[in-house]
Structure formats: C-alpha cells, structure tokens
Enzyme design. Structure first.
Site, short mmCIF file in Angstrom:
data_model
loop_
_atom_site.label_atom_id
_atom_site.label_comp_id
_atom_site.label_asym_id
_atom_site.label_seq_id
_atom_site.Cartn_x
_atom_site.Cartn_y
_atom_site.Cartn_z
N ARG A 235 46.08 -49.91 20.71
CA ARG A 235 46.62 -49.54 22.02
C ARG A 235 46.25 -50.64 23.01
O ARG A 235 45.14 -51.17 22.99
CB ARG A 235 46.06 -48.19 22.50
CG ARG A 235 46.65 -46.97 21.80
CD ARG A 235 48.13 -46.74 22.11
NE ARG A 235 48.70 -45.60 21.42
CZ ARG A 235 49.32 -45.64 20.24
NH1 ARG A 235 49.48 -46.79 19.60
NH2 ARG A 235 49.83 -44.54 19.71
N GLU A 264 52.94 -51.64 28.39
CA GLU A 264 54.14 -51.75 27.54
C GLU A 264 55.20 -50.70 27.85
O GLU A 264 56.38 -50.89 27.53
CB GLU A 264 53.74 -51.66 26.06
CG GLU A 264 53.27 -50.28 25.63
CD GLU A 264 52.96 -50.20 24.13
OE1 GLU A 264 52.24 -51.08 23.62
OE2 GLU A 264 53.46 -49.26 23.48
N HIS A 296 55.38 -53.23 19.65
CA HIS A 296 54.98 -51.94 19.07
C HIS A 296 55.84 -51.60 17.85
O HIS A 296 56.48 -50.54 17.80
CB HIS A 296 55.05 -50.82 20.12
CG HIS A 296 54.06 -49.73 19.87
ND1 HIS A 296 53.24 -49.19 20.83
CD2 HIS A 296 53.73 -49.07 18.73
CE1 HIS A 296 52.48 -48.25 20.30
NE2 HIS A 296 52.75 -48.17 19.02
P1 NAI Z 1 41.93 -42.76 12.76
O1 NAI Z 1 41.70 -41.60 13.66
O2 NAI Z 1 42.12 -42.52 11.31
O3 NAI Z 1 40.73 -43.81 12.91
C1 NAI Z 1 40.23 -44.23 14.13
C2 NAI Z 1 38.77 -44.59 13.92
O4 NAI Z 1 38.29 -45.21 15.11
C3 NAI Z 1 37.88 -43.37 13.64
O5 NAI Z 1 37.16 -43.58 12.43
C4 NAI Z 1 36.95 -43.32 14.84
O6 NAI Z 1 35.64 -42.85 14.53
C5 NAI Z 1 36.94 -44.78 15.25
N1 NAI Z 1 36.45 -45.02 16.61
C6 NAI Z 1 36.46 -44.18 17.66
N2 NAI Z 1 35.84 -44.78 18.70
C7 NAI Z 1 35.44 -46.01 18.28
C8 NAI Z 1 34.76 -47.09 18.89
N3 NAI Z 1 34.34 -47.02 20.14
N4 NAI Z 1 34.51 -48.19 18.14
C9 NAI Z 1 34.92 -48.26 16.87
N5 NAI Z 1 35.57 -47.28 16.24
C10 NAI Z 1 35.82 -46.17 16.94
O7 NAI Z 1 43.18 -43.53 13.38
P2 NAI Z 1 44.18 -44.53 12.63
O8 NAI Z 1 45.27 -43.76 12.00
O9 NAI Z 1 43.40 -45.49 11.83
O10 NAI Z 1 44.83 -45.28 13.89
C11 NAI Z 1 44.07 -46.14 14.72
C12 NAI Z 1 44.86 -46.43 15.96
O11 NAI Z 1 46.02 -47.20 15.63
C13 NAI Z 1 45.47 -45.18 16.64
O12 NAI Z 1 44.55 -44.58 17.51
C14 NAI Z 1 46.66 -45.72 17.38
O13 NAI Z 1 46.27 -46.02 18.70
C15 NAI Z 1 46.99 -47.02 16.63
N6 NAI Z 1 48.31 -46.98 16.02
C16 NAI Z 1 49.19 -47.98 16.30
C17 NAI Z 1 50.45 -48.01 15.74
C18 NAI Z 1 51.43 -49.12 15.98
O14 NAI Z 1 52.61 -49.00 15.63
N7 NAI Z 1 51.02 -50.23 16.58
C19 NAI Z 1 50.88 -46.92 14.85
C20 NAI Z 1 49.84 -45.94 14.56
C21 NAI Z 1 48.61 -45.96 15.15
#
Ligand code: NAI
Length: 341
Positions: A235, A264, A296
């Site tokens: 993000r 964005e 994105h």
């Molecule tokens: P997820 O929920 O499986 O993993 C996120 C991880 O980040 C969790 O393990 C959490 O503990 C960790 N986290 C939370 N706070 C943190 C911090 N301060 N420092 C380090 N780690 C921390 O989420 P997933 O599916 O891996 O997605 C990650 C991000 O990717 C989403 O939140 C979304 O914003 C982004 N995304 C982007 C897309 C795109 O098209 N560019 C599509 C899908 C997701």
C-alpha cells in the site's frame, strides 16, 4: 441478492458473471467509482461491491446505511479504505477476499525487482530505437545478496521463497513472528532495524494500518544501505513518498519499484494520457531512470481474478445464510488490534 458493483471494469463483469452462474445473485454494474456523486446509485441495493480505491469513509458508510445497504463486499484483501469502527457502529457487514493468489503479487514483485536490477525498462526502449549500447544497463547477481522481506504473511512468504530460489540470503521481519516452516527453509527472522541495515533489496508485504503508516520514513531511510533497492507492492502510504524522493536524489535509494502510491486513488485505473496530471510528487517519481511504477496491477492475473469473483459471491451467500459473523473474511475491529512486537 441484488448487488451493485462499483468500479466495474470489463474483467470484473466477465469474472463475476461467470462465477455468478454458481451463485445466482442479481448483479448490476457501474464503471463509476464510489463517491459523493455516485452514492445515490446504491439506494435500495442491500449490497454493494467495491474495489481498492472506493473510499468507505464515515460519511459514505452512513449514507449507504441510510439508503438501505447492509452488506459491503470488497473485491480485495486490503481494508485500509474502510472506516471499520464506523461500519461496526452502523451495523454494516463488510466482507473481503483475504487471499486469492499470493503468487500473483509475489511474482509481480519479482518482476519489478528484475526490471530494476537489469534495467529492462530502459533496454526495451533502447532496442526499439536501434540503440544497442550497454552503458547504464549494468546489474548485479542476485545470488548471495540479502533480501529483506517486511511482513511474513501470504504474499511475503511466497516472495521470500522465490528469492531463496535465486540463492539470496532472506531476512524476514514480522511482529507476529516468522512461520517455523520458513525458518526451516533457511530464512532468517530479523528485527526491523537489522533488516534495514543489512538488506540490498527491501520489499514491503505488510498491511497499511495506523502502525505501519509511513513505516519507511526518515528513521528507516537513514538505516538503509546506501543504494538499496526498495519495492512496495502493498500500500502506498507505507512509504513517505516525499522523503523517498529525497533519498532517490541523494542516492540513498538506488532503485525504487512501486505498484502502489499514496495518492493513487486520483490516478490509477484511469486513462489520463490526455490529461494534465497535477500531482507533482507522482510526476517527479516518474522522472527518475531508476524508478519503475506500475498502476496497482500486481493482483491482475487470470487466476487471481477468478478467485476474487468466486470468494466475493460466496461472501454474499454467507451473509444471506447468516454465516457472516463467523466468517474469516469479515472486516472488523479485531483486524486493527496492534500486533504484539
Ligand atoms: P497477510 O495478512 O497474509 O500478511 C501480512 C503480514 O504482515 C502479517 O503476517 C502481519 O503480521 C504482518 N505485519 C503486520 N504489521 C507489520 C509490521 N509492522 N511489520 C512487518 N510485518 C507486519 O497479507 P498478504 O495477503 O500477504 O498481503 C499483504 C499486503 O499486500 C496487503 O495488506 C495488501 O495491502 C497488499 N496487496 C497488494 C496487492 C496489489 O495488487 N498490489 C494485492 C493484494 C494485497
């Protein structure tokens, strides 16, 4: 159930209509984004379906509820665009698609990394002009380099494994800890400061929350290796973009790959090629030869789109069947509790 789908592009229609053959909802589509001008379209719809840049702020949520909407189906994993506390207070149910294809996003992240390292964006333009010089196209071997992964969730895990496949040393930071399976595969759990200081490439895979807003700000930038490659497919507001631009100018950041940008919502998913873009910060980013921005699109694979459509309509089924409260796809304040450090 009657569902109005906002921000509906041709692929949204295609995949939602295909999936709906198994669900039988009444879907209506509008290309319009959700906003003050388009909210009235939702009047009388018990459910709406929105995407990442459709803002669900307090006022919007209140007006939706007043218009008879009770269910909001997010066609995405991120929920930073939702005022979760207000949605809860109003009794609105918000359901998301937490996982559809972590591979789609992780693989796009690798695409940005390789493009920047081997200057493929510049090489593409050069060869089209019959300019076959190599000056400025030098990269580095990834094998043996240190890659820092911030966030060991679904996407961070896939990305970390791909980078191990390249022979990289992989450091991972996650306040909830690093899954033992990754440690067994040779990944190294790291404090954020150590990861920033040691990594040749840093990639962000954590959600945007109040705690991670501008995670990469002055202090983090000061700790990073001079010339580091920074990739953000999560993000936009995880980075302080203005400070990142200063770090690009000074050479502290050696390459920047972005699939997301703080502002964005005013830009992405639209054809602005004949418009004057007034966002000077974004325009400055595009002037750097060592910056690659995609709009994105990391999620945008056939497999991911089909999975998003299927889960979105299953979420509507769950709501109708009274299963939404116990659904793991529910967006509520439990998601906002700060993770233990
Ligand atoms: P997820 O929920 O499986 O993993 C996120 C991880 O980040 C969790 O393990 C959490 O503990 C960790 N986290 C939370 N706070 C943190 C911090 N301060 N420092 C380090 N780690 C921390 O989420 P997933 O599916 O891996 O997605 C990650 C991000 O990717 C989403 O939140 C979304 O914003 C982004 N995304 C982007 C897309 C795109 O098209 N560019 C599509 C899908 C997701």
């Amino acid at each position: 159930m009657r569902i109005l789908v906002y921000s509906a592009h041709s692929h949204d229609r295609r995949d939602l209509l295909a999936a709906n053959q198994r669900h039988g909802h009444a879907l209506d589509f509008t290309e319009a984004r959700l906003g003050p001008e388009t909210l009235r379209l939702a009047a009388g719809y018990p459910a709406i379906c929105t995407f990442v840049n459709d803002p669900l702020d307090a006022d919007t949520l209140a007006r939706l509820q007043a218009g008879g909407t009770g269910l909001i189906l997010l066609r995405c994993a991120g929920y930073n665009q939702v005022d979760v506390a207000v949605a809860e207070r109003l009794g609105l149910t918000v359901l998301r698609v937490p996982a559809y294809s972590p591979h789609a996003v992780a693989e796009h992240t690798v695409g940005l990394l390789l493009t920047l390292n081997r200057h493929l964006h510049r090489a593409y333009n050069r060869t089209r002009e019959n300019d076959f010089r190599l000056e400025g196209l030098e990269g580095f071997d990834l094998v043996g380099k240190t890659v820092g992964v911030i966030g060991a969730g679904r996407i961070g895990t896939v990305f970390a494994r791909i980078m191990r496949g390249f022979g990289c040393r992989v450091l991972i930071h996650d306040p909830l800890g690093v899954p033992p399976a990754l440690l067994a595969e040779g990944m190294i759990a790291s404090a954020l400061d150590d990861l920033l200081a040691e990594s040749d490439v840093v990639s962000l895979h954590c959600p945007l929350t109040p705690a991670t807003h501008h995670l990469i700000g002055a202090a983090a930038l000061a700790r990073m290796k001079p010339g580091v490659m920074l990739i953000n497919t999560s993000r936009g507001a995880l980075l302080d973009t203005a400070l990142v631009i200063e770090a690009l100018k000074s050479g502290r950041i050696g390459a920047l790959g972005l699939d997301v940008y703080e502002q964005e919502g005013d830009l992405f998913f639209e054809d602005l090629s004949s418009s004057i873009v007034t966002d000077d910060v974004f325009q400055r980013l595009l002037t750097f030869p060592n910056v690659v921005v995609t709009g994105h699109q990391a999620f945008f694979t056939r497999e991911a789109l089909a999975a998003i459509a299927e889960t979105t309509l299953s979420n509507a089924d769950d709501y109708l069947a009274g299963r939404a409260a116990g659904s793991g796809n529910r967006v509520d304040s439990s998601l906002l509790r700060p993770a233990p450090v």
